[in-house]
Scaffold this active site. Structure first.
Site, PDB file in Angstrom:
ATOM      1  N   ASP A  30       1.165  -0.912  -0.105  1.00 15.30           N
ATOM      2  CA  ASP A  30       0.159   0.085  -0.240  1.00 15.30           C
ATOM      3  C   ASP A  30       0.790   0.926  -0.203  1.00 15.30           C
ATOM      4  OD1 ASP A  30      -2.880   0.810   0.983  1.00 15.30           O
ATOM      5  OD2 ASP A  30      -2.106   2.468   0.913  1.00 15.30           O
ATOM      6  N   THR A 121     -14.169  -2.889  -6.967  1.00 14.71           N
ATOM      7  CA  THR A 121     -15.330  -2.223  -7.953  1.00 14.71           C
ATOM      8  C   THR A 121     -15.080  -1.025  -8.891  1.00 14.71           C
ATOM      9  OG1 THR A 121     -16.484  -2.981  -5.814  1.00 14.71           O
ATOM     10  CG2 THR A 121     -18.215  -1.762  -7.677  1.00 14.71           C
ATOM     11  N   LYS A 206     -21.064  -7.390  -9.824  1.00 16.92           N
ATOM     12  CA  LYS A 206     -20.280  -6.373  -8.889  1.00 16.92           C
ATOM     13  C   LYS A 206     -21.539  -5.622  -8.732  1.00 16.92           C
ATOM     14  CE  LYS A 206     -19.329  -5.592  -4.644  1.00 16.92           C
ATOM     15  NZ  LYS A 206     -19.669  -5.016  -3.464  1.00 16.92           N
ATOM     16  N   LEU A 252     -34.469  -6.078   4.206  1.00 15.52           N
ATOM     17  CA  LEU A 252     -36.201  -5.571   4.116  1.00 15.52           C
ATOM     18  C   LEU A 252     -36.345  -4.332   5.599  1.00 15.52           C
ATOM     19  CD1 LEU A 252     -39.106  -7.540   2.108  1.00 15.52           C
ATOM     20  CD2 LEU A 252     -37.900  -5.415   0.856  1.00 15.52           C
ATOM     21  N   ALA A 254     -36.822  -1.383   6.911  1.00 12.50           N
ATOM     22  CA  ALA A 254     -36.845   0.299   6.349  1.00 12.50           C
ATOM     23  C   ALA A 254     -36.278   0.938   8.296  1.00 12.50           C
ATOM     24  CB  ALA A 254     -38.257   0.370   7.134  1.00 12.50           C
ATOM     25  N   GLY A 255     -35.220   2.256   7.578  1.00  9.64           N
ATOM     26  CA  GLY A 255     -34.626   2.904   8.636  1.00  9.64           C
ATOM     27  C   GLY A 255     -33.836   4.214   7.760  1.00  9.64           C
ATOM     28  N   CYS A 262     -19.088   1.740  -0.227  1.00  5.76           N
ATOM     29  CA  CYS A 262     -19.934   0.559  -1.443  1.00  5.76           C
ATOM     30  C   CYS A 262     -21.535   0.912  -2.158  1.00  5.76           C
ATOM     31  CB  CYS A 262     -19.613  -0.203  -0.854  1.00  5.76           C
ATOM     32  SG  CYS A 262     -17.972  -1.194  -1.282  1.00  5.76           S
TER      33      CYS A 262
HETATM   34  N1  LIG Z   1     -14.814  -2.193   1.646  1.00  6.44           N
HETATM   35  C1  LIG Z   1     -16.199  -3.127   1.241  1.00  6.44           C
HETATM   36  O1  LIG Z   1     -17.135  -3.921   2.290  1.00  6.44           O
HETATM   37  C2  LIG Z   1     -15.835  -3.689  -0.232  1.00  6.44           C
HETATM   38  C3  LIG Z   1     -16.242  -4.766  -0.116  1.00  6.44           C
HETATM   39  C4  LIG Z   1     -15.940  -5.303  -1.482  1.00  6.44           C
HETATM   40  C5  LIG Z   1     -15.851  -3.959  -2.562  1.00  6.44           C
HETATM   41  N2  LIG Z   1     -14.950  -3.452  -2.335  1.00  6.44           N
HETATM   42  C6  LIG Z   1     -14.412  -2.422  -2.670  1.00  6.44           C
HETATM   43  O2  LIG Z   1     -12.812  -2.434  -2.706  1.00  6.44           O
HETATM   44  C7  LIG Z   1     -11.981  -1.722  -3.322  1.00  6.44           C
HETATM   45  C8  LIG Z   1     -11.285  -1.034  -2.061  1.00  6.44           C
HETATM   46  O3  LIG Z   1     -12.574  -0.707  -0.920  1.00  6.44           O
HETATM   47  P1  LIG Z   1     -11.652   0.051   0.684  1.00  6.44           P
HETATM   48  O4  LIG Z   1     -13.250  -0.384   1.366  1.00  6.44           O
HETATM   49  O5  LIG Z   1     -10.809  -1.657   1.108  1.00  6.44           O
HETATM   50  O6  LIG Z   1     -11.734   1.031   0.228  1.00  6.44           O
HETATM   51  P2  LIG Z   1     -10.074   1.299   1.479  1.00  6.44           P
HETATM   52  O7  LIG Z   1      -9.919   3.072   1.036  1.00  6.44           O
HETATM   53  O8  LIG Z   1      -9.978   0.722   2.759  1.00  6.44           O
HETATM   54  O9  LIG Z   1      -8.809   1.340   1.102  1.00  6.44           O
HETATM   55  C9  LIG Z   1      -8.253   1.292  -0.729  1.00  6.44           C
HETATM   56  C10 LIG Z   1      -7.149   1.111  -0.257  1.00  6.44           C
HETATM   57  O10 LIG Z   1      -5.381   1.285  -1.482  1.00  6.44           O
HETATM   58  C11 LIG Z   1      -4.264   1.985  -1.334  1.00  6.44           C
HETATM   59  N3  LIG Z   1      -4.214   3.164  -2.287  1.00  6.44           N
HETATM   60  C12 LIG Z   1      -4.715   3.809  -3.002  1.00  6.44           C
HETATM   61  N4  LIG Z   1      -4.065   3.907  -4.211  1.00  6.44           N
HETATM   62  C13 LIG Z   1      -2.731   2.818  -4.187  1.00  6.44           C
HETATM   63  C14 LIG Z   1      -1.666   2.932  -4.961  1.00  6.44           C
HETATM   64  N5  LIG Z   1      -1.772   3.183  -6.585  1.00  6.44           N
HETATM   65  N6  LIG Z   1      -0.845   1.435  -4.781  1.00  6.44           N
HETATM   66  C15 LIG Z   1      -1.297   0.978  -3.734  1.00  6.44           C
HETATM   67  N7  LIG Z   1      -2.589   1.269  -2.917  1.00  6.44           N
HETATM   68  C16 LIG Z   1      -2.836   2.509  -3.034  1.00  6.44           C
HETATM   69  C17 LIG Z   1      -4.514   2.843  -0.249  1.00  6.44           C
HETATM   70  O11 LIG Z   1      -4.250   3.608   0.220  1.00  6.44           O
HETATM   71  C18 LIG Z   1      -6.094   2.295   0.676  1.00  6.44           C
HETATM   72  O12 LIG Z   1      -5.315   1.745   1.963  1.00  6.44           O
HETATM   73  C19 LIG Z   1     -13.130  -0.417  -4.033  1.00  6.44           C
HETATM   74  O13 LIG Z   1     -13.483  -0.757  -5.287  1.00  6.44           O
HETATM   75  C20 LIG Z   1     -14.889  -0.967  -3.017  1.00  6.44           C
HETATM   76  O14 LIG Z   1     -15.463  -1.058  -3.671  1.00  6.44           O
HETATM   77  C21 LIG Z   1     -14.692  -3.034  -0.872  1.00  6.44           C
END
Ligand SMILES: NC(=O)c1ccc[n+]([C@@H]2O[C@H](COP(=O)([O-])OP(=O)(O)OC[C@H]3O[C@@H](n4cnc5c(N)ncnc54)[C@H](O)[C@@H]3O)[C@@H](O)[C@H]2O)c1
Length: 436
Positions: A30, A121, A206, A252, A254-255, A262
């Site tokens: 990261d 995603t 997705k 379902l 409600a709230g 996401c």
């Molecule tokens: N959080 C969820 O429940 C979940 C579930 C399914 C899918 N997703 C998808 O997964 C993806 C990540 O979501 P998240 O919730 O983990 O986000 P997040 O913000 O928690 O994590 C993203 C990470 O990517 C790192 N990052 C950014 N640019 C980077 C780079 N160039 N090189 C290396 N690391 C880099 C950031 O520092 C951060 O730690 C999104 O597309 C999200 O839609 C998330």
């Protein structure tokens, strides 16, 4: 197998630790130095049940490591990309800056035959546009969307309800599929469906899953709006329609609606992408889904105001919850936090409490008052609003005990999680969402 995971947020950190827990050798990468330092020390940088345990086990076993250096990815057979895809500033589309940057930083460290597996995603069409850059190194791009639920992320990653892989056509795709089968062997052996398809279908699976879930929540919230003017009870309605197996009771509730990192941004990105593809009308209903969702926040604020006789100014309001849902410290687009900010904006003196999310909330909204202890937060309140249905509010807070602490007896149940009869019996004026 040797794996790398690029992006160690809610998705990536869990994926890295979970893959190590099933026996792979994993390096998480990261750009956030603090996050990597914390992960390398075996400390989860966010709250996710079970993560700390598999993190420290992985590190102790020597199979799990973390780095800020992309060179650490060299030698891995599969490179998962799980960086963020937030909403662009000033628009609805997904911001692909981080995905592009992560893939570009990875390219110099790829070898012939490596697999790059996108997990973020992304809008449909993204994988096809990234594939040539990856192929030029001799590696293969696949799209392997993630369906984990925060709060159950470890369980969902180790034991998902399905696996989806979008792969290129021909031998290259077949080889990539075999490699992914090896990565996910423990779950596939247990019978987890493994759906192999093309890039576009995988990407759409997705976003359409999230669009469906958001629509289901907004559907019941639309019914709540009608129930409110008709004098009906939406929770009973949900129970009754939920008995129909074709409908089902889940999602379902409600709230005050959905939030998090996401659903909101994913349905907006889906609308934006559909417009670009000339099919905006096909998902035009997602705008409505979004609007219904946002209206419930206004409704919750209105109920607090009504409960306090129309005047919020100078009134003490305790907000139970800040995370967008229980078992998470994630406050991204948290409806409850939004309600708290709106109440503050209308002049209420707002105190927030949450078992896990206070630090994150404070960083984003330093002007609000935060109290870690639930009872201390309730003390002297004129009104109470439940926005995140943590067990310590939903199950463990008795209306009698709450009444012994507060100054007023107004409760707004933003999650329809309390028993209205019990709260009324204890002297409270109870307001639910879509309930009389
Ligand atoms: N959080 C969820 O429940 C979940 C579930 C399914 C899918 N997703 C998808 O997964 C993806 C990540 O979501 P998240 O919730 O983990 O986000 P997040 O913000 O928690 O994590 C993203 C990470 O990517 C790192 N990052 C950014 N640019 C980077 C780079 N160039 N090189 C290396 N690391 C880099 C950031 O520092 C951060 O730690 C999104 O597309 C999200 O839609 C998330």
């Amino acid at each position: 197998m040797r794996l790398s995971v690029i992006g160690c947020g809610y998705l990536g950190a869990v994926h890295a630790a979970a893959m190590a827990s099933i026996g792979h050798e994993v390096v998480g990468i990261d750009v956030d130095e603090r996050k990597i330092a914390s992960l390398a020390a075996g400390e989860a940088p966010f709250f996710e049940p079970g993560l700390s345990e598999i993190l420290s086990e992985g590190i102790a076993s020597g199979r799990l490591s973390f780095s800020t250096d992309f060179a650490a990815a060299a030698g891995a057979a599969v490179h998962f990309v799980g960086v963020g895809t937030p909403q662009v500033k000033g628009g609805y589309a997904a911001d692909l800056t981080y995905v592009n940057a992560a893939v570009d930083a990875l390219l110099p460290h790829l070898s012939e035959g490596d697999i790059v597996a996108g997990k973020s995603t992304v809008p449909v069409g993204t994988a096809a546009s990234l594939a040539p850059r990856v192929s030029a190194t001799g590696a293969t791009l696949v799209w392997n969307p993630e369906f984990l639920r925060e709060g159950f992320a470890v369980q969902d990653t180790v034991d998902p309800d399905r696996l989806v892989a979008g792969v290129p056509a021909g031998d290259e795709g077949e080889r990539a599929t075999q490699v992914l089968r090896e990565v996910y062997h423990p779950s596939i052996a247990k019978g987890t469906p493994f759906i192999v398809t093309d890039y576009a279908t995988a990407e759409l699976v997705k976003v359409s899953a999230n669009a469906f879930l958001a629509t289901k929540i907004s559907f019941i919230n639309a019914m709540a709006e009608i129930a409110e003017v008709a004098g009906a009870d939406v929770t009973m309605l949900a129970d009754a329609i939920g008995h129909d197996a074709r409908i089902g009771r889940r999602f379902l509730g409600a709230g005050i609606g959905f939030g998090g990192g996401c659903l909101p941004k994913d349905i907006r990105a889906f609308s934006a992408r559909a417009e670009e593809l000339g099919r905006g009308e096909s998902v035009a209903f997602l705008r409505e889904v979004d609007e219904i969702n946002m209206r419930r926040r206004e409704r919750a604020v209105q109920l607090v105001q009504d409960g306090l006789g129309g005047e919020l100014f100078g009134k003490k309001v305790t907000v139970l919850g800040a995370a967008f849902k229980p078992y998470s410290d994630d406050i991204r687009d948290s409806p409850g936090l939004d309600v708290a900010v709106r109440l503050h904006g209308l002049g209420a003196s707002v105190t927030l409490t949450d078992p896990e999310a206070i630090e994150n909330a404070r960083r984003q909204h330093p002007h609000l008052t935060y109290v870690a202890d639930r009872d201390e937060a309730l003390t002297g309140a004129d009104a109470v609003i439940l926005v995140t249905e943590w067990d310590e509010y939903r199950r463990e807070l008795s209306p009698e005990h709450a009444a012994s602490l507060t100054a007023g007896r107004v409760v707004v149940d933003g999650r329809n999680a309390f028993d209205p009869a019990a709260w009324r019996a204890a002297g409270w004026t109870y307001y639910g969402m879509g309930r009389p």
